[in-house]
Design an enzyme around this catalytic site. Structure first.
Site, PDB file in Angstrom:
ATOM      1  N   ARG A 205       7.286  -8.406  -4.962  1.00 22.33           N
ATOM      2  CA  ARG A 205       7.840  -7.939  -3.687  1.00 22.33           C
ATOM      3  C   ARG A 205       6.682  -7.598  -2.760  1.00 22.33           C
ATOM      4  NH1 ARG A 205      13.336  -7.162  -4.550  1.00 22.33           N
ATOM      5  NH2 ARG A 205      13.835  -7.553  -6.737  1.00 22.33           N
ATOM      6  N   ASP A 266      -5.154  -3.338  -0.123  1.00 21.53           N
ATOM      7  CA  ASP A 266      -4.964  -4.669  -0.696  1.00 21.53           C
ATOM      8  C   ASP A 266      -6.351  -5.277  -0.790  1.00 21.53           C
ATOM      9  OD1 ASP A 266      -3.663  -6.802  -1.713  1.00 21.53           O
ATOM     10  OD2 ASP A 266      -2.582  -7.340   0.099  1.00 21.53           O
TER      11      ASP A 266
END
Lengths: 503, 503
Positions: A205, A266
């Site tokens: 996701r 990230d």
């Protein structure tokens, strides 16, 4: 008669999300004897399963004597029954924390140290702040190529691994993200599998974006497939479009992503290990990586993109994976929708060859599908592109997409968001640019991706002439509060639509 | 009648330690309207105070309709009354998180970015994992000298600051730690203030060690003084030996230390900023830094010690502070006690000129006191040392220590630990070394510093000849569980006492 050191399990009815919490009375004899206090990390044994949880102390009114309370996620993880007897002790020393400290201080980790860290995270021996520290210590080019390879192997090592005995080549594609609305995957998979490629696609996701492929596909069909269901779908159709979670591929990735999401982080090495570990665990032999490059995309410079591509290639080579990286245009949002439902609408428009299909999404999907065909057959790019276009235009891609959805549990109807508002221009002029990062933020403030219907539909493209009070986008939300919250953000950030000059 | 968006406060009786948690019903209308879910971070307003807390959802049985539950620390922080009405909303966007991300990715922060981060941490806008990420991103030489200076200024900026209008020079000393039992401070302060120096000493509690000066002094007297009490004690005696917490000097330091402790992390730049911010806020003009160096101390090499000393000197110069660093012998534990109570016994033995006083603690304390006297008068080191010895041997230091304790609330009796066990040698030979880090770990597993009486009393010194089964140390604990836990660790780590050769 309760044996010494045992306590009766009580379901507290407290939902702490994923964080494991247990509750004990401050007058509990075991707490006193063992020196447990609020925030102590404890190991709970049921005989069958173990769990590390953080202790909260409660007053006598909340818990009967001789019992221990569990939050919802811990109760479920341990498969507890009411009144079941459990044992509690101090958490064993977590030896891999010394490797974590070595990394924090800038040392390079050996493969054995990395696999010890990943194994301990998998066994839930790390607290959230320890995982946050590990992710931070690995961020910003602080992982060497050797460390990324070791991390990938370690992540594959603790989960399930799919074998495909009937196929010699198994394809996959992955977009590193950062581009709102870039939902090419369902289209690419439909075209490639219609052309005969075996391409079982599992996606996680969204990490920091308003929708991941799994979130978008969930609007259209079931995505939480078991390993057996997934294999059946691929054997029937040559492809699947599933979420990675339940399949148990590289399961520590989900634990890391939960904290990455909370930190809005990230990082490069972690990204490569996350992607490659999923692909290897899924049994892939050939992987296409789509890397959008643009001033507000995840990759901002050609040099950064090349460095990431090199890391991907070097790691893949060491791991015996054929891999192709393509750097694509990430200068503006793709399609007109942002958020799971709005992106699903765009996907259907392209697959159904509709006149209102976003041209940029169509072009990207064809380009990527062609890259996969080139990887498979070694064909010229122009021939591969013509083949992909033909598969889409003749309806074979749409038919194949319907087959995949049918095999996964059926094609769902799209549900409208209960609340929406128009975002309007405060001046006239030329739309010169949109800020991807803040567009994503806006959709997330409206509730995406946890509210599937929340998000944005863009009504303008860069280059358009707009006049004051014209609608730039429609904002959707499940609740009035989230809609107001996102609208307030837009009012403070009107310049995310850069309107300049005169009409 | 409750206004829209208001909820009644309920004290849940749940102690989560320092982490702010609130509880709402999963069927709560406000949760639904605002899109709150488990783990959402909320801002609570009482009209007078604000707090950011993490939401846990609870079943209807645990909370009346229209109410919100608070954990103990949140209840106290907000000064709530039962049934008091509060407002709840989404946490405002924390803008300084983009500066945190810049640091994670290796960027150098501007002074304004650092002060924004510290201000937001001070206002409790950061979650624990965000603080963990900040500390990790700053660890391992990743802060430049300019960043350390800016961090120090930012930490001074958000707290109280003491002025000493009656004194032109105000002294202080600080040991960077890492050496179990190195409890020189109470002795040094007693000698220096008996010599006429003004030296108000505030200490934080242990970060990663089994006892800080504040923990040890708390065994002997009150240390949680208010700012007014502290100033009164210094005006009466020329010194104090207080804990930093309640005085509110550099309060973010306490928030950072809570997470550093949980991560067992103590980084260079953070260390310098932590120490200097406390000293500047305390109104110091002259600071002595004791830096023990040894194979298992916090500083392991001369180069590392020199680098830290340079960082201390450069930052102090920019901040208009006179500072002297001394690198001292950190090759073995000082004194015979480890843990608050056992270290307090050693301190008293030295101050009282007792025959069983540990010679190493006595020598270190005299050396450091002499350094302060040199800083004050520019005297020769040998003369200063003779002066310090004279003050101690004539009982003036002990008298001065008693005056300070009396002014702080009286000298306390030492309390025995309820449980103890002997740690014995498993072979005969020469004791060649002790591992400081694992000795500290052993004392911490026994409960130090939160259990004041927990810890170790060493019965041997490096160089001693020992025979099998001879007692090496006595281990103390408040509970049977902690005693067993620490003893198990010793059994797995017998080599922390390095016994070699023959008798």
């Amino acid at each position: 008669m309760v044996a010494t050191g045992q306590l009766r399990a009580v379901r507290m009815g407290v939902d702490t999300h994923e964080e494991p919490i247990v509750f004990m009375r401050s007058d509990c004899a075991i707490c006193h004897a063992e020196g447990f206090a609020a925030n102590t990390r404890l190991q709970i044994h049921t005989g069958e399963r173990n769990l590390i949880a953080t202790l909260n102390m409660v007053s006598a009114a909340l818990l009967p004597e001789g019992s221990i309370g569990f939050c919802e996620s811990s109760w479920q993880y341990l498969h507890l029954q009411p009144e079941q007897l459990v044992r509690v002790r101090h958490t064993p020393l977590v030896h891999s924390l010394s490797a974590l400290r070595k990394k924090i201080y800038g040392g390079e980790l050996q493969a054995l140290e990395i696999s010890a860290i990943i194994r301990d995270i998998y066994h839930r021996l790390y607290s959230d702040i320890e995982i946050a520290s590990f992710l931070t210590a690995c961020a910003g080019e602080r992982l060497s190529t050797a460390e990324v390879i070791a991390l990938t192997r370690a992540m594959v090592g603790v989960g399930n691994r799919i074998r495909w005995p009937n196929y010699t080549r198994v394809f996959d594609k992955h977009c590193i993200g950062g581009l709102p609305g870039n939902r090419t995957t369902p289209i690419v998979i439909a075209i490639a599998s219609a052309a005969g490629l075996v391409i079982p696609k599992t996606s996680s996701r969204a990490i920091t974006s308003p929708a991941g492929t799994a979130d978008t596909m969930e609007v259209l069909t079931e995505v939480d497939l078991s390993l057996e269901q997934l294999q059946r779908v691929v054997n029937e159709t040559g492809a699947c479009l599933a979420a990675g979670g339940r399949v148990g591929l590289s399961p520590t990735d989900e634990q890391l992503i939960r904290i990455e999401r909370a930190l809005d982080l990230d990082s490069e090495g972690q990204l490569v290990a996350s992607v490659l570990s999923k692909k290897i665990a899924a049994g892939s032999t050939d992987v296409l990586i789509d890397m959008p490059l643009g001033p507000t995309a995840k990759l901002r410079s050609r040099a950064q993109a090349e460095r990431l591509a090199t890391l991907f290639r070097d790691a893949a080579a060491a791991l015996q994976l054929r891999l192709r990286c393509v750097i694509t245009d990430g200068s503006q949002a793709i399609g007109n929708g942002i958020g799971p439902t709005e992106e699903a609408r765009d996907v259907l428009a392209v697959l159904q060859n509709r006149a209102d299909a976003p041209a940029d999404l169509l072009a990207r999907a064809l380009y990527l599908a062609a890259q996969l065909l080139v990887m498979q057959s070694g064909a010229e790019e122009s021939d591969a592109l013509a083949q992909a276009r033909d598969i889409l235009q003749t309806g074979r891609a749409w038919a194949q997409f319907q087959r995949i959805c049918a095999a996964q549990g059926g094609l769902k109807e799209i549900v409208e968001a209960p609340h929406h508002t128009e975002l309007r221009a405060d001046r006239s002029g030329q739309l010169r640019g949109m800020d991807n990062r803040r567009l994503a933020q806006l959709a997330k403030l409206a509730g995406a991706p946890s509210s599937a219907a929340a998000g944005l539909r863009l009504r303008v493209k860069v280059g358009d002439t707009v006049i004051a009070d014209q609608t730039l986008a429609t904002l959707y939300a499940d609740t009035v509060g989230e809609l107001a919250y996102a609208r307030d953000y837009f009012r403070e950030n009107r310049d995310l639509f850069r309107i300049e000059g005169s009409v």
